[in-house]
Design an enzyme around this catalytic site. Structure first.
Site, PDB file in Angstrom:
ATOM      1  N   LYS A  94      29.188 -48.984 -12.011  1.00  0.00           N
ATOM      2  CA  LYS A  94      28.870 -48.544 -10.644  1.00  0.00           C
ATOM      3  C   LYS A  94      27.954 -47.327 -10.740  1.00  0.00           C
ATOM      4  O   LYS A  94      28.216 -46.407 -11.538  1.00  0.00           O
ATOM      5  CB  LYS A  94      30.179 -48.188  -9.946  1.00  0.00           C
ATOM      6  CG  LYS A  94      30.077 -47.840  -8.468  1.00  0.00           C
ATOM      7  CD  LYS A  94      31.482 -47.569  -7.909  1.00  0.00           C
ATOM      8  CE  LYS A  94      31.523 -47.320  -6.429  1.00  0.00           C
ATOM      9  NZ  LYS A  94      32.901 -47.103  -5.946  1.00  0.00           N
ATOM     10  N   SER A 170      33.621 -49.693  -1.836  1.00  0.00           N
ATOM     11  CA  SER A 170      32.252 -49.376  -2.195  1.00  0.00           C
ATOM     12  C   SER A 170      31.817 -49.962  -3.538  1.00  0.00           C
ATOM     13  O   SER A 170      30.626 -49.998  -3.823  1.00  0.00           O
ATOM     14  CB  SER A 170      32.062 -47.866  -2.235  1.00  0.00           C
ATOM     15  OG  SER A 170      32.883 -47.283  -3.234  1.00  0.00           O
ATOM     16  N   SER A 194      38.273 -48.696  -2.971  1.00  0.00           N
ATOM     17  CA  SER A 194      36.919 -49.129  -3.323  1.00  0.00           C
ATOM     18  C   SER A 194      36.831 -50.020  -4.552  1.00  0.00           C
ATOM     19  O   SER A 194      35.769 -50.589  -4.809  1.00  0.00           O
ATOM     20  CB  SER A 194      36.001 -47.921  -3.513  1.00  0.00           C
ATOM     21  OG  SER A 194      35.550 -47.467  -2.271  1.00  0.00           O
TER      22      SER A 194
END
Lengths: 531, 105
Positions: A94, A170, A194
């Site tokens: 990420k 996310s 997330s």
């Protein structure tokens, strides 16, 4: 089935036995990325609107760097050395983690040109274990969202099960990538859900470890008392393998717990007979802001989701687990209101460092003085989500004398933690080893449906955020599909540092459902690609 | 219900936040903040016993699991020029910024 579709643990065995090389595994994965990913996210791209059938997980693909790492793994094996427990496994990161010499953008214009001078501990540990980093994947700006749509780098990721829908967020780039075979492992972060929420939306496994189990060093901070790095994987064994590599104390993070890391693989397939699994009615009711703008209403969970949870409980019961019903978790519904306060105060504090002075974006406009430079830089560099979090952080901090919001939220946090302590208390009434819940109040929603309504978006995390307040670990597991063919996730929550037990329960569920018809489905984005 | 965050208060918050916002963007953000506050107000309905203390971290962090404090050892970054090169403007190893306003205290 191609090499890139195999689980990480199997790739490691094959690479170590020299049945296949790390470079071959990497090339297979790069071909998959080429076939399904489409345009990477960028500040300029509007053309992504034309590629609505692609995944768009990546911001930065570091193929040459990955080739060098894969070659090193192969060389080590030829030299008779052990490259480590993740030997040759391609993984994505990420883009909220710093990785030396790579752009580390947080999905934000304000960091678009930032090249990290050091590497985050969890990434460094995966690379030291022989993992091959493919690159950085897209996310909500600074992780602020539940759909990955708020990234400044467009096109944002799409759901491999239906590319007209969001992958969740996310960590949507992580879960979309894993679901589409773009690397079997991904490193995400979970502040309110997330990792778990997008894992549920994309039909993959996602784990939020206990706060402090995995170092936050090199993670661009959001809510410092809530943020947890953790694994995204196809299978529970892979999540265990990855957590083994990244967990543990770190002198560079004062909140990384000084507790030995359990062997997550040794007892992974031990039986679950006699374990006490709770179900709570408070996780089968969902709260929504009233569309007329006044108040909040509670409604039952969609039937497809509650059915999936009950089916999962039934399958665990078949294995001899004791299902304990009616466990009260009365403060669940206050998770989001408390989070609106706590996370905003922490975010506003963490975002003050972005000022156009030391690194990142600075306004090109002529300015009279430093204060004007700050204000223009931040107005131009941040998107609406960071701005909302900074402003709310300022408001609740400034209103602290009159309204006491922050103290109130921290006290409610105590009550949320108390619900879990009562449920898991070995001398208490319920004596649970784990609580089984839905991961999300809905399955993946269409792109554009929720984005723009910051309250509704936040409520997508209502079933995951209590674990972040409490600090406890949680795992989301694929558990079937709804009538639209979208994945459903179930969540297991356990006491502090109970990762080994949650993984064991997850693996038991995976084994007992291995032959189920729903397990045989593949994401439509792979039709005609997988061969 | 009237807005908790009025346009005047919002202007003050934007100043604290060091954000120079366009009027239209500011109105959208202010509206969203007021909606979020409705969720925050839910907290006021919770009966809270005097004895309920604040939790700033979920997991308790007693000294036995907190990592020991590191030795105070200088560890210079090997390539300071790389760090300086990240600054939007620099000169001879110094970071350059616009005029720093002075306020008489």
């Amino acid at each position: 089935m191609q090499l890139c579709d195999l689980p990480a643990y199997q790739l490691v065995e094959m690479i170590k036995r020299r049945q296949v090389s790390a470079v071959e595994v990497l090339e297979s994965t790069l071909q998959r990325i080429q076939a399904v990913d489409g345009l990477p996210g960028s500040l300029a791209a509007e053309g992504g609107a034309l590629e609505t059938d692609k995944v768009h997980a990546f911001i930065t693909l570091t193929a040459e760097r990955a080739r060098r790492q894969a070659e090193q793994v192969d060389e080590a094996i030829r030299a008779g050395e052990d490259p480590g427990p993740l030997a040759g496994v391609p993984f994505t990161v990420k883009d909220i983690f710093c990785v030396r010499d790579t752009p580390s953008t947080a999905g934000s214009r304000i960091l678009a040109n930032f090249v990290a001078p050091y590497t985050a501990t969890p990434v460094a540990r995966m690379e030291a274990a022989g993992g091959v980093m493919l690159g950085k994947v897209n996310l909500d700006e600074f992780t602020y969202g539940s759909s990955s749509e708020s990234s400044a780098f467009q096109p944002s990721p799409r759901n491999p099960w239906d590319t007209s829908r969001v992958p969740g967020g996310s960590s949507g780039g992580c879960t979309a990538a894993v679901a589409a075979g773009e690397g079997p492992l991904s490193l995400g972060t979970d502040t309110a859900g997330s990792i778990r929420q997008p894992a549920a939306f994309c039909g993959v496994v996602g784990m939020k470890p206990t706060y402090g189990r995995v170092s936050r060093y090199g993670l661009i901070a959001f809510g410092s008392s809530l943020d947890c790095p953790g694994p995204v994987a196809h299978q529970v064994r892979d999540a265990a393998l990855m957590l083994q590599a990244i967990a543990g104390r770190d002198p560079r993070d004062a909140t990384a717990a000084n507790i030995p890391v359990e062997d997550y693989l040794a007892r992974l397939e031990e039986e679950v007979r006699g374990l006490r699994i709770g179900l709570s009615p408070d996780y089968f009711r969902i709260t929504y802001p009233d569309p007329q703008g006044e108040g909040f209403r509670q409604e039952p969970l969609p039937a497809a989701i509650s059915d999936a949870v009950m089916r999962a409980a039934g399958r665990l019961a078949e294995l001899g687990a004791d299902i304990v019903e009616d466990v009260p978790m009365p403060h669940t519904r206050f998770g989001i209101p408390a989070y609106f306060v706590i996370s905003r105060v922490e975010a506003a504090s963490n975002l003050h460092r972005y000022d156009g002075v030391k690194y990142g974006y600075r306004t090109p406009d002529y300015v009279d003085d430093l204060n004007e430079m700050y204000r223009r830089t931040r107005a131009q560099g941040f998107g609406p989500q960071p701005k909302l979090r900074i402003l709310m952080g300022m408001y609740v901090s400034a209103a602290q004398y009159s309204q006491q919001y922050y103290t109130l939220a921290l006290r409610v946090r105590t009550l949320i933690r108390g619900d879990f302590e009562a449920a898991f208390d070995p001398a208490g009434r319920y004596r649970l080893h784990a609580l089984l819940t839905p991961t999300t109040p809905t399955t993946a929603f269409p792109i554009g449906d929720v984005y723009g309504d910051s309250v509704l978006m936040q409520y997508a995390d209502q079933l995951t955020v209590p674990a972040n307040h409490a600090g406890i670990p949680g795992i989301s597991l694929p558990a079937g599909f709804d009538e639209a063919g979208l994945p459903i996730g179930v969540q297991l929550l356990g006491p502090d540092f109970s990762e080994a037990l949650l993984l064991r329960l997850g693996r038991a569920f995976e084994m007992v459902t291995a032959e189920d018809a729903w397990r045989q489905r593949q994401p439509p984005v792979l039709n005609g690609v997988r061969g | 219900m009237s807005d908790d965050i009025t346009p005047e208060l919002f202007t003050h918050l934007a100043r604290l936040a060091a954000l120079e916002l366009e009027a239209q963007e500011g109105e959208y953000l202010r509206h969203q903040l007021n909606n979020q506050l409705k969720a925050i107000h839910e907290l006021e309905a919770i009966p809270l016993d005097e004895a309920v203390s604040a939790t700033s971290h979920g997991v308790t962090f007693p000294p036995e699991i907190a990592p020991p404090i590191r030795d105070d050892v200088l560890a210079p970054y090997p390539h300071p020029e790389e760090i300086i090169a990240q600054a939007p403007e620099s000169e001879d190893g110094y970071i350059v910024v616009p005029d720093i306003p002075h306020t008489e205290l």
